[in-house]
Every structure is written in structure tokens, then in C-alpha cells.
Design a protein around this motif. Structure first.
Motif, mmCIF file in Angstrom:
data_model
loop_
_atom_site.group_PDB
_atom_site.id
_atom_site.type_symbol
_atom_site.label_atom_id
_atom_site.label_comp_id
_atom_site.label_asym_id
_atom_site.label_seq_id
_atom_site.Cartn_x
_atom_site.Cartn_y
_atom_site.Cartn_z
ATOM 1 N N GLY A 108 0.826 -1.198 0.000
ATOM 2 C CA GLY A 108 0.000 0.000 0.000
ATOM 3 C C GLY A 108 0.859 1.246 0.000
ATOM 4 N N SER A 126 -5.094 3.106 -0.840
ATOM 5 C CA SER A 126 -4.722 3.287 0.568
ATOM 6 C C SER A 126 -4.113 4.649 0.887
ATOM 7 C CB SER A 126 -3.738 2.195 0.985
ATOM 8 O OG SER A 126 -2.557 2.284 0.225
ATOM 9 N N SER A 171 0.450 1.673 4.824
ATOM 10 C CA SER A 171 -0.869 1.070 4.980
ATOM 11 C C SER A 171 -1.255 0.264 3.751
ATOM 12 C CB SER A 171 -1.920 2.163 5.216
ATOM 13 O OG SER A 171 -3.214 1.602 5.215
ATOM 14 N N ASN A 180 -7.374 -3.125 3.728
ATOM 15 C CA ASN A 180 -8.435 -3.406 2.780
ATOM 16 C C ASN A 180 -9.583 -4.017 3.565
ATOM 17 O OD1 ASN A 180 -10.128 -4.072 0.721
ATOM 18 N ND2 ASN A 180 -8.705 -5.439 -0.319
#
Length: 152
Positions: A65, A91, A114, A117
Motif C-alpha cells: 500500500g 490506501s 498502509s 483493505n
């Protein structure tokens, strides 16, 4: 140098004052999803990696991410400065908001990675689920950072 537990980590010949803290959070309204945190709280900075896994998603790994850097603005402490070091459209917003809020709360530099999800959760990743996860992460991280600050 020693950590709160009295242990000094030695990485590549350098003494590291703190070992990373690995935590897992379950969400009350989304029991099939867990959030995993990898937190390193240093004297002047925080490094946090956040990901999630759900029962429905199986054993597949999460894609990389976004990675966001945020720092306090000494002229306007309520508005931290941030920049994306690596961005993934799914993200980026979550990582940026998290980095800025942690910077505002702790007044430390924050690196936040990050790959969250929540789409595999009970509500399919609704705004309410995202806000619940966001609040839970902030509460845990601020608590852990204050613990490590008190032990230094």
C-alpha cells in the motif's frame, strides 16, 4: 541504552533503542477482520505499518500500500505537513489521515505504511467500518507510544 523491558536490539552492528511492537486488533462490528500493526516508537519518530486480513480473503498476502511521511508544522501545530513516499490509490487517503493524526497527537515524525483493505469485511468496507478501524488504530498506537515515552 535499554528498552522498557531492559532489552537492547542489535541490528547490523548498531544498537537500536527499541524493538518493534507487533499487535493485532479485532473490530467489534466486523469479527471476521483483523488489523495487524507493526509499530516502532522512537524518541523523535514513529514508524507504523498497518494491514488487514479477513477470513473471507483466505491466506493471500496483501499488496503493498501507500507509505506516507508526516511531520509537525512548528508554525501551525494543528496542521501537520505530509508527503506520500509511495502511493497506491486504494490506501493513500487512509495512510495520509493516519500519519497526520498521529503526528498531531504525538508531536513526532510519523512514517505510516498502509495496505488496509476492509472490503472483505461484513459491511464491504463502509465508511463506518473504516472509521471504526481508524479510531482503533489511533487509540492503540497513541497508548503504546505514551507507554514507551514514559519508560525512557
Amino acid at each position: 541504552m535499554s528498552t522498557a523491558a531492559g532489552v537492547t536490539a542489535n541490528v547490523n552492528g548498531m544498537e537500536m533503542p527499541h524493538k518493534p511492537i507487533e499487535l493485532s486488533i479485532s473490530l467489534p462490528h466486523n469479527p471476521g477482520t483483523r488489523i495487524y500493526l507493526h509499530l516502532t516508537a522512537l524518541a523523535t519518530s514513529i514508524v507504523l505499518f498497518v494491514t488487514s486480513a479477513s477470513i473471507e480473503a483466505g491466506q493471500g498476502g496483501a499488496a503493498m500500500g501507500s507509505l506516507v511521511y508526516a511531520m509537525p508544522d512548528r508554525y501551525n501545530p494543528n496542521q501537520p505537513l505530509s508527503t506520500a513516499m509511495y502511493s497506491s490509490p486504494t490506501s493513500l487517503d487512509f495512510a495520509t489521515r493516519l500519519a497526520k493524526l498521529l503526528t498531531r497527537r504525538t508531536q513526532k515524525l510519523c512514517y505510516v505504511g498502509s495496505s488496509m483493505n476492509l472490503s472483505g469485511g461484513a459491511g464491504g468496507g463502509t465508511v463506518e467500518e473504516e472509521m471504526e478501524a481508524f479510531r482503533a488504530i489511533v487509540d492503540v498506537v497513541v497508548s503504546e507510544v505514551s507507554k514507551s515515552t514514559n519508560h525512557e
